[in-house]
Motif scaffolding. Structure first.
Motif, PDB file in Angstrom:
ATOM      1  N   GLU A  10      34.670  94.076  25.738  1.00 30.91           N
ATOM      2  CA  GLU A  10      35.814  94.080  24.567  1.00 30.91           C
ATOM      3  C   GLU A  10      35.879  92.557  26.227  1.00 30.91           C
ATOM      4  N   ILE A  11      36.324  93.721  27.733  1.00 30.10           N
ATOM      5  CA  ILE A  11      36.664  92.890  28.768  1.00 30.10           C
ATOM      6  C   ILE A  11      35.865  91.857  28.823  1.00 30.10           C
ATOM      7  N   ALA A  12      34.095  91.663  28.885  1.00 30.40           N
ATOM      8  CA  ALA A  12      33.153  90.719  28.914  1.00 30.40           C
ATOM      9  C   ALA A  12      33.771  89.723  28.164  1.00 30.40           C
ATOM     10  N   LEU A  13      34.182  89.342  27.113  1.00 28.23           N
ATOM     11  CA  LEU A  13      34.535  88.730  26.170  1.00 28.23           C
ATOM     12  C   LEU A  13      35.407  87.840  26.652  1.00 28.23           C
ATOM     13  N   VAL A  14      36.241  88.811  27.051  1.00 28.58           N
ATOM     14  CA  VAL A  14      38.210  88.238  27.930  1.00 28.58           C
ATOM     15  C   VAL A  14      37.575  86.966  28.806  1.00 28.58           C
ATOM     16  N   SER A  70      40.474  95.337  21.042  1.00 32.98           N
ATOM     17  CA  SER A  70      41.197  97.041  20.273  1.00 32.98           C
ATOM     18  C   SER A  70      42.792  97.909  21.274  1.00 32.98           C
ATOM     19  N   PRO A  71      43.061  98.620  20.770  1.00 31.66           N
ATOM     20  CA  PRO A  71      44.212  99.512  21.002  1.00 31.66           C
ATOM     21  C   PRO A  71      44.223  99.947  21.858  1.00 31.66           C
ATOM     22  N   ASP A  72      42.853 100.715  22.459  1.00 34.34           N
ATOM     23  CA  ASP A  72      42.572 100.440  23.552  1.00 34.34           C
ATOM     24  C   ASP A  72      42.517  99.806  25.021  1.00 34.34           C
ATOM     25  N   THR A  73      41.778  99.016  24.497  1.00 36.37           N
ATOM     26  CA  THR A  73      42.044  97.742  25.812  1.00 36.37           C
ATOM     27  C   THR A  73      42.940  97.506  26.056  1.00 36.37           C
ATOM     28  N   PHE A  74      44.243  96.984  24.877  1.00 39.34           N
ATOM     29  CA  PHE A  74      45.163  96.113  25.197  1.00 39.34           C
ATOM     30  C   PHE A  74      46.098  97.011  25.922  1.00 39.34           C
ATOM     31  N   LEU A  76      49.685  88.078  26.852  1.00 33.53           N
ATOM     32  CA  LEU A  76      49.877  88.926  26.273  1.00 33.53           C
ATOM     33  C   LEU A  76      50.216  88.721  25.533  1.00 33.53           C
ATOM     34  N   ASN A  77      49.562  88.888  24.254  1.00 38.57           N
ATOM     35  CA  ASN A  77      50.717  88.855  22.717  1.00 38.57           C
ATOM     36  C   ASN A  77      50.222  90.064  22.196  1.00 38.57           C
ATOM     37  N   ARG A  78      51.504  91.011  22.075  1.00 37.14           N
ATOM     38  CA  ARG A  78      50.854  92.024  21.623  1.00 37.14           C
ATOM     39  C   ARG A  78      51.332  92.612  20.401  1.00 37.14           C
ATOM     40  N   GLU A  79      52.237  91.215  19.221  1.00 40.85           N
ATOM     41  CA  GLU A  79      51.593  91.525  17.615  1.00 40.85           C
ATOM     42  C   GLU A  79      50.504  90.749  17.373  1.00 40.85           C
ATOM     43  N   LYS A  80      49.664  90.009  17.946  1.00 40.39           N
ATOM     44  CA  LYS A  80      48.643  90.245  17.617  1.00 40.39           C
ATOM     45  C   LYS A  80      47.271  91.079  18.404  1.00 40.39           C
ATOM     46  N   ARG A  81      47.441  91.465  19.467  1.00 36.91           N
ATOM     47  CA  ARG A  81      46.732  91.575  20.135  1.00 36.91           C
ATOM     48  C   ARG A  81      46.240  91.232  21.315  1.00 36.91           C
ATOM     49  N   GLU A  82      46.444  89.785  21.662  1.00 31.31           N
ATOM     50  CA  GLU A  82      45.653  89.051  22.142  1.00 31.31           C
ATOM     51  C   GLU A  82      45.576  89.222  23.889  1.00 31.31           C
ATOM     52  N   VAL A  83      44.526  88.694  23.961  1.00 32.50           N
ATOM     53  CA  VAL A  83      44.208  88.440  26.019  1.00 32.50           C
ATOM     54  C   VAL A  83      43.993  87.072  26.259  1.00 32.50           C
ATOM     55  N   TYR A  84      45.151  86.655  27.485  1.00 36.15           N
ATOM     56  CA  TYR A  84      44.209  85.623  26.893  1.00 36.15           C
ATOM     57  C   TYR A  84      44.508  84.476  29.015  1.00 36.15           C
ATOM     58  N   LEU A  85      42.899  84.659  29.496  1.00 35.23           N
ATOM     59  CA  LEU A  85      43.182  84.058  30.476  1.00 35.23           C
ATOM     60  C   LEU A  85      42.819  82.482  31.076  1.00 35.23           C
ATOM     61  N   PRO A  86      44.029  81.826  31.281  1.00 36.95           N
ATOM     62  CA  PRO A  86      44.667  80.676  31.323  1.00 36.95           C
ATOM     63  C   PRO A  86      43.790  79.898  32.283  1.00 36.95           C
TER      64      PRO A  86
END
Length: 346
Positions: free
Chosen positions: A76-80, A92-96, A153-163
């Motif tokens: 998941e980190i590679a995908l982010v 996943s909840p773990d990674t977030f 970080l979007n906690r509600e959607k559990r999303e991560v974004y590097l701009p």
């Protein structure tokens, strides 16, 4: 040019004395170990060892590695990281949870610990197969990518974004601590109350030894090889994590470069310490703090530890001084020095 793979910075010492009753003998301890998270992960159970407890615990470690490894394209980190500057990625909840904690420690340490340091880590690759000293201009070009405040970080959607394209996360300074805490919970769920979890030097103890005494853990001598220790600390249901430059380093043209990088300069940290050991109930917290405090140095590092509840620390210096944090000197830490060349700083 040569580089050295990680040493186990903490070594378990002593012999556990098993209680023997008049009608039965207590179970012998059982251990299993596997190479995961880039290190040897070992679990030793003293009271109720079972194959199910071991297999469930190691499966959990593997799951965490699969989610958070920087060294595989499928994590998941590679995908982010691959989507930096493009789009958010649901994890996943773990990674977030681990990213959230990493950013919290980054804020607490003023950026001395920063999970966005991955571009520099990959450029140096100390401990990897392509370890090198990057050119100054390359380091300068990567420094703008290291900025934890830019992570969205979007906690509600559990999303991560590097701009910014090229930004990347590295959770190597905190994932082992998270895994150790997860293993502890699994063992407790399987009725285990006396065990030691050692994830490459991240040591977590459950309960006490079978004879009721504290676990005795040796803290690695940063100037010697594996198995040499300076201090013995006695722990009860807690965690001890050590960081130091001796764990991974690169020797090139007569100069040594270690793996703990300064987030401001891009070069290995110049610290007052030869190692930092953090003692607290959460291995998750201890893992991140050990790196943070090493990078912060004496005054800021000690101030940070002294400001935290339930956290003790032991620091070794180049002058072979042993510095104890306030809570360690208030009688909360049972210890003994085993190397007469070291002395406690008054």
């Amino acid at each position: 040019m040569k580089h050295r793979t990680p040493l186990l910075s903490i070594v378990l010492i002593g012999i556990v004395l098993l209680l023997v009753s008049c009608d039965r003998t207590a179970s012998e301890p059982e251990s299993q170990s596997f190479l995961m998270l880039g290190t040897v992960c070992k679990i030793t159970i003293y009271d109720h060892p079972s194959e199910e407890a071991f297999s469930t615990a190691f499966a959990r470690i593997r799951e965490i590695e699969d989610h958070m490894s920087l060294h595989t394209n499928s994590s998941e980190i590679a995908l982010v990281n691959a989507n930096a500057g493009k789009e958010s990625v649901k994890v996943s909840p773990d990674t977030f949870a681990v990213i959230e904690k990493a950013l919290e420690i980054a804020r607490l340490s003023g950026g001395a610990f920063d999970p966005t340091i991955a571009p520099l880590v990959q450029a140096w690759d100390i401990g990897g197969e392509n370890a090198r000293r990057p050119p100054d201009e390359e380091i300068a070009s990567l420094l703008p990518l290291v900025d934890y405040t830019k992570v969205h970080l979007n906690r509600e959607k559990r999303e991560v974004y590097l701009p910014i394209k090229g930004m990347a996360l590295d959770l190597g300074g905190i994932a082992k601590g998270y895994a150790a805490d997860e293993v502890k919970q699994i063992l407790l769920d399987h009725g285990v109350e006396q065990a030691i979890v050692n994830l490459g030097g991240n040591v977590l103890t459950l309960g006490r030894k079978p004879d009721g005494s504290l676990w005795k853990i040796g803290i690695q001598d940063p100037d010697e090889g594996r198995g040499a220790y300076v201090m013995i600390v006695e722990l009860d249901d807690t965690s001890l994590v050590t960081s130091g430059p001796y764990e991974r380093f690169l020797e090139l043209d007569g100069k040594t470069y270690h793996h703990i990088l300064d987030t401001k300069t891009g070069f290995p940290v110049e610290s007052d310490f030869t190692s930092v050991s953090i003692i607290t109930q959460s291995s998750f917290l201890a893992d991140a703090l050990s790196t943070s405090v090493y990078a912060l140095g004496y005054e800021k590092g000690l101030d940070l530890i002294n400001s935290l509840e339930g956290v003790s620390a032991v620091f070794f210096t180049n002058d072979k001084e042993v510095i104890l944090s306030e809570k360690a000197t208030e009688g909360n830490l049972v210890y003994s020095l085993t190397d007469e060349t070291y002395h406690i700083k008054e």
